[in-house]
Design an enzyme around this catalytic site. Structure first.
Site, PDB file in Angstrom:
ATOM      1  N   ASP A 148     -10.513   2.028  -3.655  1.00 47.97           N
ATOM      2  CA  ASP A 148     -11.120   1.795  -2.337  1.00 47.97           C
ATOM      3  C   ASP A 148     -12.633   1.798  -2.451  1.00 47.97           C
ATOM      4  O   ASP A 148     -13.331   1.362  -1.534  1.00 47.97           O
ATOM      5  CB  ASP A 148     -10.696   2.907  -1.364  1.00 47.97           C
ATOM      6  CG  ASP A 148      -9.371   2.590  -0.705  1.00 47.97           C
ATOM      7  OD1 ASP A 148      -8.867   1.474  -0.897  1.00 47.97           O
ATOM      8  OD2 ASP A 148      -8.845   3.465  -0.001  1.00 47.97           O
TER       9      ASP A 148
ATOM     10  N   ASP B 256       0.835  -1.208   0.000  1.00 48.51           N
ATOM     11  CA  ASP B 256       0.000   0.000   0.000  1.00 48.51           C
ATOM     12  C   ASP B 256       0.868   1.255   0.000  1.00 48.51           C
ATOM     13  O   ASP B 256       2.067   1.205   0.326  1.00 48.51           O
ATOM     14  CB  ASP B 256      -0.894  -0.041   1.251  1.00 48.51           C
ATOM     15  CG  ASP B 256      -2.221   0.685   1.046  1.00 48.51           C
ATOM     16  OD1 ASP B 256      -2.329   1.461   0.090  1.00 48.51           O
ATOM     17  OD2 ASP B 256      -3.128   0.477   1.870  1.00 48.51           O
TER      18      ASP B 256
HETATM   19  C1  DGJ Z   1      -5.901   1.885   1.778  1.00 44.97           C
HETATM   20  C2  DGJ Z   1      -6.294   0.648   1.030  1.00 44.97           C
HETATM   21  O1  DGJ Z   1      -6.749   0.957  -0.238  1.00 44.97           O
HETATM   22  C3  DGJ Z   1      -7.334  -0.111   1.840  1.00 44.97           C
HETATM   23  O2  DGJ Z   1      -7.781  -1.212   1.131  1.00 44.97           O
HETATM   24  C4  DGJ Z   1      -6.723  -0.508   3.131  1.00 44.97           C
HETATM   25  O3  DGJ Z   1      -5.686  -1.420   2.915  1.00 44.97           O
HETATM   26  C5  DGJ Z   1      -6.217   0.714   3.869  1.00 44.97           C
HETATM   27  N1  DGJ Z   1      -5.352   1.511   3.045  1.00 44.97           N
HETATM   28  C6  DGJ Z   1      -5.496   0.321   5.124  1.00 44.97           C
HETATM   29  O4  DGJ Z   1      -4.911   1.385   5.737  1.00 44.97           O
END
Ligand code: DGJ
Length: 731
Positions: A550, A480
């Site tokens: 997301d 991430d």
């Molecule tokens: C952003 C990601 O896109 C989410 O799926 C998740 O992993 C969060 N970060 C966790 O902080």
């Protein structure tokens, strides 16, 4: 496929069965673009330069006998700076005397079989030498002893040119690059519409198509990452171009940091496309005899509409950009705990979720954010990659063992490039964060960014990660990156080199990813940046799949996944069925619609199973079963966009295998409407002469593509969807 240099006409012709790319030398000096488009077998003309009289205030180059010739009017491949081409240039250099004039002239060229790797940078590659040929043309400013080596690779059976430039300082003094683009393509007119992939967090890769107008249009990122606002891509299409017909040019930059794509329509109505690292926050001290290698740009041409363009990108990216054990592997169906628990979990809660997921047929459990340091909120612990024993007393080893004992694989979330101020790492090494010394630092999600341009910083994180990966049996990593860059400076780096930090960061990141993915070839890596905030071809080279957004709302995802499909194949696009009301937009959609949207990508779920109804869980289970028997088709079949969510209340797309024997149509209607007109879905990509069994009927490919199917009269209510498999029958 071949690259030919015609000595007499001083013309280069790169061609295969699909495309031709032609350039010529003017007076053995200037390199002009002549033609780029569908394949031309033999080409015997030259452009009318330099004899055309174009009344202009633009001067002629020094020593040129004919005042009607100006660099400002010709279609150049390597336009210089401050020497009569007033359009956007490929470079801006400051020489030791403080001046900038640069004029490139042809010096030499070489043609060779194959394609060279780009040192330290992600790039398309070849497996066999005879897959591609490369032309390198060296352009030289003799007064400056500064060279631009233009590299063009053409593949045997792809409508692709891979273009990059290597700038070489052949002088005895250091020079400063302020801009160093990778590619310049000039086209002779501007009768185009421009498609960009634009958006924001949770609204990534929306397609926008507008007429091209005169002036300079810039599509860029200054965020330190390619970003969710703009993909490093544009396409120029003729106004009449559709999904299935018409001319399309695509330009996609294989880079994950700051970029700029400049499209300029000049006063002679010519179009220039320039692609490269953004000149914002960029400068490079180029020492004597040193080279600066730019990232590559992937040009794709199609005269079969947008779908032709997409098929070419999909195949290239899957076959010659992605790598590793998972390149062609079926991707596991996963469950992720993020929206179910956020930071509030312990081993028991996780194992309950895993037990429920096993019942449904899920194959991989992914432990998301919150398992390390004192990470009970997003304010702390990034950089402390050791397990939180309060949440997981038996450590990751025990959890992984228990997950595996239940028959699921085990995956783990990391955000390696980041650091929280409230972390042991930051307390010990405050100068490891990117920063401008003594200047207040902006925070994003309460976190700072580690200075990945520095070897020792990368090494510290690498060691923390390998300490886990060497002992815990991990099958999957979600990488991430949850904020973009500000105050980009590097402590300890020379003042003159501060503006090299953004690019050095990218080189450091790529080096890290290369090492990590090579050391753990069995791990499936998923790229994520708050969703699709750094989902670009550069990352594809290291991680074969990406979390597209997301935003898991089924309606919003139609646009996001449709937009992604313009360049990325389905095997790279991850989608998950999540709970309602949706956490990002609050919408309530039915489980069938959510399943059908998520099953149009690499399928996963993100559900609190304890809260779901038995009826909905039955749909999820059946969807997982169905997906398992169709996932090769969906992940690796050819993808056709049929109805656009950007233009309609309906969306349709289909997947078909390469033999055109088996396919599946997905059709969605967002809102219900009384007395609505009947609408057809017309198929694409079928064999017109074959018969297909579909919904209990035998219909010809021809008929399905020309006449289509009426389906919307069967819908009642909002958020309707259909999944319609079909198969060729033996005749
Ligand atoms: C952003 C990601 O896109 C989410 O799926 C998740 O992993 C969060 N970060 C966790 O902080």
């Amino acid at each position: 496929m071949a690259i030919i240099y015609n000595e007499e006409r001083q013309q280069f012709h790169l061609f295969n069965d699909e495309i031709s790319y032609i350039m010529e030398l003017i007076n053995e000096e200037y390199l002009a673009q002549v033609y780029y488009g569908r394949n031309v077998q033999t080409f015997n003309q030259r452009n009318p330069y330099p004899y055309v009289s174009r009344s202009s205030f633009s001067p002629s180059p020094a020593d040129w006998p004919d005042r009607h010739f100006t660099l400002d009017a010709i279609m150049q491949e390597a336009p210089g700076y401050d020497t009569s081409d007033y359009r956007q240039s490929i470079i801006e250099v400051t020489y030791p005397d403080g001046t900038q004039a640069t004029n490139f002239k042809y010096e030499s060229h070489v043609i060779f079989q194959g394609k060279k790797p780009l040192e330290g940078l992600p790039a398309t590659y070849i497996v066999e030498e005879d897959e591609a040929q490369t032309l390198e043309i060296t352009m030289l400013d003799a007064h400056r002893q500064f060279k631009a080596i233009l590299s063009y690779t053409i593949y045997t059976d792809r409508a692709v040119i891979a273009k990059s430039i290597r700038y070489v300082n052949a002088s005895p003094e250091t020079i400063v690059l302020n801009k160093a683009a990778s590619a310049c393509l000039d086209l002779p007119d501007y009768d185009y519409e421009l498609i960009q992939m634009t958006g924001s967090w949770a609204r990534e890769k929306h397609l926008k198509r507008d007429p091209l107008t005169m002036g300079i249009h810039t599509f860029d990122s200054k965020r330190g990452a390619s970003g969710s606002a703009q993909q490093p891509f544009i396409s120029l299409v003729r106004p009449q171009t559709t999904e299935a017909t018409g001319e399309v040019y695509g330009f996609h930059f294989v880079y994950s940091g700051n970029f700029a794509i400049e499209v300029e329509v000049d006063n002679y109505e010519q179009t220039r496309v320039l692609v490269g690292i953004n000149a914002h926050h960029f400068s490079w001290q180029l020492e004597p005899n040193q080279a600066f290698q730019t990232p590559e740009v992937i040009y794709v041409y199609s005269n079969q509409g947008l779908n032709g363009l997409s098929q070419t990108y999909h195949h290239l990216y899957r076959e010659r950009l992605a790598r590793g054990e998972h390149q062609y592997a079926e991707r596991p169906i996963l469950i992720n705990n993020w929206e179910t628990t956020y930071f509030d979990f312990n081993e028991e809660k996780i194992l309950d979720l895993v037990d429920g997921a096993k019942e449904l047929g899920v194959e991989l459990f992914v432990l998301d954010d919150g398992w390390f340091g004192k990470r009970n909120s997003d304010k702390t612990s990034l950089g402390d990659w050791f397990v939180n024993r309060e949440k997981l007393p038996g450590g990751l080893e025990q959890l992984a063992k228990k997950v595996k004992a239940r028959g699921l694989k085990f995956g783990l979330w990391f955000e390696p490039e980041m650091v929280s101020e409230a972390s042991e790492l930051y307390q010990a090494h405050p100068n490891w964060a990117l920063q401008v010394k003594d200047y207040p630092l902006s925070k994003g999600r309460d976190q700072l960014i580690l200075d990945f341009s520095r070897q020792e910083v990368r090494e510290a994180i690498f060691n923390q990660m390998t300490a886990i990966l060497d002992v815990v049996p991990i099958d999957y990593i979600k990488w991430d990156m949850n904020r973009t860059m500000t105050e980009v400076g590097s402590i300890g780096r020379d003042a003159k080199q501060q503006l090299e930090t953004s690019h050095r960061y990218m080189l450091g990141l790529y080096d890290f990813l290369e090492r990590l993915t090579t050391r753990y070839p069995h791990i499936l890596f998923e790229n994520c940046s708050s969703g699709g905030g750094r989902f670009d071809p550069g990352m594809v080279h290291y991680m074969p799949q990406s979390w597209a957004s997301d935003n898991t709302d089924a309606v919003e995802r139609l646009k996001i996944q449709y937009g992604n499909s313009l360049v990325f194949p389905t095997s790279m696009i991850c989608a998950q069925l999540s709970e309602v009301a949706n956490h990002q937009v609050g919408r309530i959609t039915n489980v069938e619609m959510r399943a059908n949207v998520a099953m149009s990508g690499n399928f996963g779920i993100m559900l609190n199973l304890a809260r779901e109804s038995q009826a909905d869980l039955a749909v999820v289970k059946a969807s997982i079963e169905w997906y398992k028997t169709h996932r090769r088709l969906i992940q690796y079949g050819d993808f056709y966009r049929l109805i656009s969510p950007f233009e309609s209340n309906e969306t349709a797309w289909l997947f078909i295998d390469q033999a055109k024997e088996e396919g599946v149509l997905f059709y969605f209607q967002i809102l219900s409407q009384a007395s609505q007109p009947l609408k057809k879905v017309k198929f694409q990509g079928l064999d017109p002469d074959s018969l297909y069994e579909i919904r209990g009927q035998i219909l010809s490919g021809d008929e399905l593509m020309a006449y289509g199917l009426y389906l919307n009269h069967e819908f009642y209510g909002d958020f309707q969807s259909k999944r319609i498999p079909f198969k060729k029958i033996n005749q």
